[in-house]
Motif scaffolding. Sequence first.
Motif, short mmCIF file in Angstrom:
data_model
loop_
_atom_site.label_atom_id
_atom_site.label_comp_id
_atom_site.label_asym_id
_atom_site.label_seq_id
_atom_site.Cartn_x
_atom_site.Cartn_y
_atom_site.Cartn_z
N UNK B 81 0.81 -1.21 0.00
CA UNK B 81 0.00 0.00 0.00
C UNK B 81 0.86 1.28 0.00
N UNK B 82 1.95 1.27 0.78
CA UNK B 82 2.82 2.46 0.82
C UNK B 82 3.43 2.75 -0.55
N UNK B 83 3.84 1.71 -1.27
CA UNK B 83 4.39 1.89 -2.61
C UNK B 83 3.31 2.45 -3.56
N UNK B 84 2.06 2.05 -3.27
CA UNK B 84 0.94 2.50 -4.11
C UNK B 84 0.67 4.00 -3.91
N UNK B 85 0.71 4.46 -2.66
CA UNK B 85 0.34 5.87 -2.45
C UNK B 85 1.51 6.84 -2.62
N UNK B 86 2.75 6.35 -2.57
CA UNK B 86 3.90 7.27 -2.65
C UNK B 86 3.88 8.12 -3.94
N UNK B 87 3.70 7.53 -5.14
CA UNK B 87 3.67 8.38 -6.34
C UNK B 87 2.48 9.35 -6.33
N UNK B 88 1.36 8.90 -5.74
CA UNK B 88 0.19 9.78 -5.66
C UNK B 88 0.47 10.98 -4.76
N UNK B 89 1.27 10.76 -3.71
CA UNK B 89 1.63 11.88 -2.83
C UNK B 89 2.47 12.90 -3.57
N UNK B 90 3.33 12.43 -4.48
CA UNK B 90 4.11 13.37 -5.31
C UNK B 90 3.15 14.19 -6.16
N UNK B 143 8.99 21.91 -6.60
CA UNK B 143 9.67 21.79 -5.30
C UNK B 143 8.93 20.75 -4.44
N UNK B 144 7.60 20.89 -4.38
CA UNK B 144 6.81 19.98 -3.55
C UNK B 144 6.90 18.54 -4.06
N UNK B 145 6.71 18.38 -5.38
CA UNK B 145 6.74 17.03 -5.96
C UNK B 145 8.10 16.39 -5.78
N UNK B 146 9.16 17.17 -5.99
CA UNK B 146 10.52 16.62 -5.90
C UNK B 146 10.87 16.24 -4.47
N UNK B 147 10.52 17.13 -3.51
CA UNK B 147 10.82 16.81 -2.11
C UNK B 147 10.08 15.54 -1.68
N UNK B 148 8.81 15.44 -2.11
CA UNK B 148 8.05 14.22 -1.79
C UNK B 148 8.71 13.00 -2.43
N UNK B 149 9.12 13.17 -3.69
CA UNK B 149 9.78 12.07 -4.40
C UNK B 149 11.05 11.64 -3.70
N UNK B 150 11.83 12.62 -3.23
CA UNK B 150 13.08 12.30 -2.55
C UNK B 150 12.81 11.56 -1.24
N UNK B 152 10.26 9.67 -0.75
CA UNK B 152 9.87 8.31 -1.18
C UNK B 152 11.09 7.48 -1.53
N UNK B 153 12.09 8.14 -2.16
CA UNK B 153 13.33 7.43 -2.52
C UNK B 153 14.06 6.99 -1.24
#
Lengths: 337, 276
Positions: B81-90, B143-150, B152-153
């Motif tokens: 589930x976490x892998x599923x929502x991480x891209x959506x959070x970006x 900025x928001x999408x990238x920080x969230x992506x980082x 998630x990484x």
Amino acid sequence: MGKIIATGTQTPDPLRRSIADQSAIDPLAQSIQSAPVVLYADDLWKFYGDHPVVQGVSLELRGGEVLGLLGPNGAGKTTTVGMLYGGVVPSRGSVKLGSISVQTAGHKARAKMGIVTQEDNLDPDFSVIENLIHFAHHYRLTGKAARTCAGELLALVNLEDQAHQAIDELSGGMKRRLVLARALINRPQVVFLDEPTTGLDPDARQEFWKLVTYLKQQGSSILLTTHYMDEAQRLCDRLMLLQEGRFIDQGTPLELIERTIGREVVEIAGIDEATVQKLAAQTQTWWRSFGDGFLMALPAEPSGLWQQLSGLQPDRLLRRHANLEDVFLRLTGDRLE
Amino acid sequence: MTQAIKPLSRTTGWQWPPEWQPVTLWGIYSVWHRHAKVYQRTWLVNCLPPLSEPIIYLVAFGYGLTPLVGEVSYFDRTVPYLNFIAPAMMAVGVLFQSFFEGAYASFIRLNFQKTWQALLTAPLSFTEVFLGDWLWATTKGMIAGSLTGLIAVVWGLYSIGHFLVAIPIMLLGSLLFAAMGLFTAGSVRTVDQVNIPIFMLIVPMFTLCGTYFPRETLPTVLKYVATILPLSSLIDLLRWNLGLSPFWGLQILWLLGLMVIFVLLAARAIYPQLIK
């Protein structure tokens, strides 16, 4: 009821002094007349829907000249200025700064213009000096050059001590001076001042006038809109009077006054209208109602009419020099409020 | 006399298509630079929402719902589930930050601070000021999408390779939602009216576009409505590591097309307020 009979000649009048000065040849006025035209507007019209706001305005602004656009609120002054710098698109007509068309290359033209709009649109997110530094960036002035320029401009407008203050902490007069400083970043060829001192107290207005006079001495051409008579008389080399979007007359302040009114006027109260009308017809002079009384122009040879008026023993009788307010009353029937 | 003079076509100050004025890269950059400097003044405070928001969502929904949901079926694959929502959070970070900057902040700059009006007294054209504002709102989304992506990484939910591919996708989303924000800023008359698109569009997108659950669980009509909403395309594209829709090309074109439409609509709404 006590009667007031006074003449307006007791106090020194800068306008009157300059009328006397103008009897000699004014070298400054001559040099302006021979200076090249820097800004040229041809047959400007502006319609909003079917309503004409500006109608066929043409003007020339010469190097080092202060040109005043004078008119009551709603006369089209701000719209005209907007068309001159490119903030308003004319319905017809064109404006050129030198060889640059303001309509097709407004951004290029504005690189040589300084614009002080009616509203204080300073950046509240920045301090006083940052407002200048970041605005200089739009002129490709960055780093040390921008900081030096900002410092010099703050010194010019006497805001060095406020350099690091927030915009909200400045008085109205300080804000206007800062807007002017911002407009001077690129050493503009033409400065537009759209009602720059509206709402300022007398001290702040005096401070602002000093800066305008300084700019003129430095050779800047200035286009000023105002509805303050004293401001127009003090600062402007030439005036253009606007009413309902049209130019109704133009000239130096002195020319306009002498041509339209004459040298002196009388404010009179406490006599009936028929008497005033009769006296005016006899002396072929202009008159109109004015407050609770009348305003009457004195003819070139005023002593006869003045004696007659004094002999009527009115409640109030004031003899004073004619001014631009009188000019406007005669030309438009409106007060300049 | 006035009747005899026929006004030219520009009586309302607006033409369709918009009269694009000269553009220089410096002009656009200079406007963007102004906004960035304001952001920089309080960068620590400004960085807090895009950093804290995804962490809160990931922790709350991830740890809160994972025990209940466990795994999610996505394109015939079962994913945590976490892998599923991480891209959506970006995608949500991109949506909120770019839209709110375009809508609220630009509205304030346009109507309260008169920043746009001040910029137009400098040697800048309307197009430069518009593009500078648009790109700044886009930057906020990035900025928001990238920080969230980082995050998630770092969390191990998204690989660095996936993240690099996600950057142009987030850029497209940021450009679109920033343009939608600017259209809002140009269309509303009071700051409270900004709430209308937020509650009519942004919140429904945030909840229905497959952010926290696959859209397949929605009733058919609602599923199709949600799929048309642009956040769905953005989330689907950002979930490319879990599986790619056969319509991914169409989804990119859909986002691009909407972006062009909203940019033109935004310019059309704002231009007459500045150039009379």
